[in-house]
Design a protein around this motif. Structure first.
Motif, PDB file in Angstrom:
ATOM      1  N   LEU B  47      -2.695   3.063 -15.324  1.00 43.67           N
ATOM      2  CA  LEU B  47      -3.483   3.071 -14.095  1.00 43.67           C
ATOM      3  C   LEU B  47      -4.630   2.075 -14.177  1.00 43.67           C
ATOM      4  O   LEU B  47      -5.009   1.448 -13.178  1.00 43.67           O
ATOM      5  CB  LEU B  47      -4.016   4.478 -13.835  1.00 43.67           C
ATOM      6  CG  LEU B  47      -2.964   5.479 -13.361  1.00 43.67           C
ATOM      7  CD1 LEU B  47      -3.501   6.902 -13.404  1.00 43.67           C
ATOM      8  CD2 LEU B  47      -2.501   5.131 -11.950  1.00 43.67           C
ATOM      9  N   LYS B  51      -5.123  -0.904 -11.608  1.00 40.01           N
ATOM     10  CA  LYS B  51      -6.383  -1.001 -10.865  1.00 40.01           C
ATOM     11  C   LYS B  51      -6.969  -2.403 -10.959  1.00 40.01           C
ATOM     12  O   LYS B  51      -7.437  -2.966  -9.966  1.00 40.01           O
ATOM     13  CB  LYS B  51      -7.365   0.024 -11.430  1.00 40.01           C
ATOM     14  CG  LYS B  51      -8.656   0.150 -10.648  1.00 40.01           C
ATOM     15  CD  LYS B  51      -9.544   1.195 -11.288  1.00 40.01           C
ATOM     16  CE  LYS B  51     -10.878   1.288 -10.585  1.00 40.01           C
ATOM     17  NZ  LYS B  51     -11.778   2.252 -11.297  1.00 40.01           N
ATOM     18  N   VAL B  56      -3.904  -0.412  -7.222  1.00 39.05           N
ATOM     19  CA  VAL B  56      -4.318   0.956  -6.894  1.00 39.05           C
ATOM     20  C   VAL B  56      -5.840   1.021  -6.758  1.00 39.05           C
ATOM     21  O   VAL B  56      -6.565   0.173  -7.288  1.00 39.05           O
ATOM     22  CB  VAL B  56      -3.872   1.959  -7.983  1.00 39.05           C
ATOM     23  CG1 VAL B  56      -2.367   1.943  -8.159  1.00 39.05           C
ATOM     24  CG2 VAL B  56      -4.563   1.681  -9.293  1.00 39.05           C
ATOM     25  N   GLU B  58      -9.175   3.960  -6.863  1.00 36.98           N
ATOM     26  CA  GLU B  58      -9.505   5.244  -7.467  1.00 36.98           C
ATOM     27  C   GLU B  58     -10.686   5.873  -6.756  1.00 36.98           C
ATOM     28  O   GLU B  58     -11.610   5.185  -6.336  1.00 36.98           O
ATOM     29  CB  GLU B  58      -9.861   5.019  -8.945  1.00 36.98           C
ATOM     30  CG  GLU B  58     -10.380   6.249  -9.653  1.00 36.98           C
ATOM     31  CD  GLU B  58     -11.485   5.888 -10.648  1.00 36.98           C
ATOM     32  OE1 GLU B  58     -11.383   4.827 -11.276  1.00 36.98           O
ATOM     33  OE2 GLU B  58     -12.463   6.651 -10.761  1.00 36.98           O
ATOM     34  N   ARG B  65      -9.531  12.551 -10.858  1.00 36.90           N
ATOM     35  CA  ARG B  65      -9.546  11.182 -10.342  1.00 36.90           C
ATOM     36  C   ARG B  65      -8.253  10.953  -9.569  1.00 36.90           C
ATOM     37  O   ARG B  65      -7.161  11.044 -10.118  1.00 36.90           O
ATOM     38  CB  ARG B  65      -9.644  10.182 -11.478  1.00 36.90           C
ATOM     39  CG  ARG B  65     -11.005  10.127 -12.130  1.00 36.90           C
ATOM     40  CD  ARG B  65     -10.895   9.394 -13.438  1.00 36.90           C
ATOM     41  NE  ARG B  65     -12.065   8.632 -13.804  1.00 36.90           N
ATOM     42  CZ  ARG B  65     -13.089   9.116 -14.493  1.00 36.90           C
ATOM     43  NH1 ARG B  65     -13.103  10.393 -14.849  1.00 36.90           N
ATOM     44  NH2 ARG B  65     -14.103   8.342 -14.815  1.00 36.90           N
ATOM     45  N   TYR B  67      -5.692   8.569  -7.511  1.00 38.23           N
ATOM     46  CA  TYR B  67      -5.279   7.168  -7.416  1.00 38.23           C
ATOM     47  C   TYR B  67      -4.375   7.001  -6.206  1.00 38.23           C
ATOM     48  O   TYR B  67      -3.540   7.867  -5.920  1.00 38.23           O
ATOM     49  CB  TYR B  67      -4.554   6.731  -8.683  1.00 38.23           C
ATOM     50  CG  TYR B  67      -5.498   6.525  -9.847  1.00 38.23           C
ATOM     51  CD1 TYR B  67      -6.052   5.268 -10.081  1.00 38.23           C
ATOM     52  CD2 TYR B  67      -5.854   7.571 -10.684  1.00 38.23           C
ATOM     53  CE1 TYR B  67      -6.924   5.063 -11.140  1.00 38.23           C
ATOM     54  CE2 TYR B  67      -6.730   7.369 -11.745  1.00 38.23           C
ATOM     55  CZ  TYR B  67      -7.259   6.114 -11.963  1.00 38.23           C
ATOM     56  OH  TYR B  67      -8.125   5.921 -13.000  1.00 38.23           O
TER      57      TYR B  67
END
Lengths: 111, 111
Positions: B47, B51, B56, B58, B65, B67
């Motif tokens: 992730l 990111k 993605v 968050e 958290r 996503y």
DNA sequence: CATTTGCGTAAGTCATAGCTTACGCCTATC
DNA sequence: GATAGGCGTAAGCTATGACTTACGCAAATG
């Protein structure tokens, strides 16, 4: 699952450089490799990967092998990516963006 | 050069699986990892890569958290790919296909 | 305020991918 | 038919990336 191979093929920087050199049209291996930092055999190996991913096609003329961009691999990737643009997705995106500020701190830093 | 990071991010199969799990909407890490063959920390690392590639976003809710898919990275890749669909390219493709048979053997075998 | 839940991060392991050099095969040319 | 040009492939090295377990931090819960 050609899109998987195509994504893996395009992930490597030097292999992308090889691929991008075909933008102007078909070129023989030696011409592609000329000016690159890597050796000619390395370029051959990259071309093999690109070919298996349907990103390039090959044809021979005498002793040379010409490589050209194949749109099949590109289309496969495009289709895969398009699958993420559903309305449901963008709708959620709008929701998240309106929801997030209330939750508090968004990490504004890029890297 | 976000498209480069996005391509590298989408090249990994398990990372793609993580990414695809976000199709239905935002999910917390634990839920994403649930059912996968890899550990939860591995999912966290994936992730993080997604990111940084703008694939993605968050946001936090309590201890969790969430996503969600970010279209920025997808658009970057799409733009990059579109650069290969020039008329010059397709024109050449037509030329190559009409030229190739005369040269002789095309390798029809797939893999 | 102690405990639990939900994570991210650090450290270390192992496989793989990209590179090199060496070699061998075709095709053209003399 | 020998030589040279243009490639692909094999073998081996090395860096990197994907995974694991162990740990630590922040927010909720009792």
């Amino acid at each position: 699952m050609t899109y998987a191979n195509a994504l893996a093929a395009l992930a490597d920087p030097t292999r992308r450089t090889v691929f991008e050199r075909l933008r102007g049209g078909a070129k023989p291996v030696g011409e592609i490799a000329n000016g690159l930092t890597v050796s000619r055999p390395a370029v051959s190996q990259h071309l093999k990967v690109l070919k298996e991913a349907r990103l390039v096609t090959e044809y021979r003329d005498g002793t040379r092998r010409f490589y050209a961009i194949d749109t099949q691999g590109l289309e496969a990737v495009r289709k895969y990516l398009d699958g993420f643009w559903d309305e449901a997705l963008t709708r959620f995106k709008a929701f998240a963006e309106s929801e997030e500020p209330r939750r508090g701190k968004r990490k504004g830093k890029s890297k």
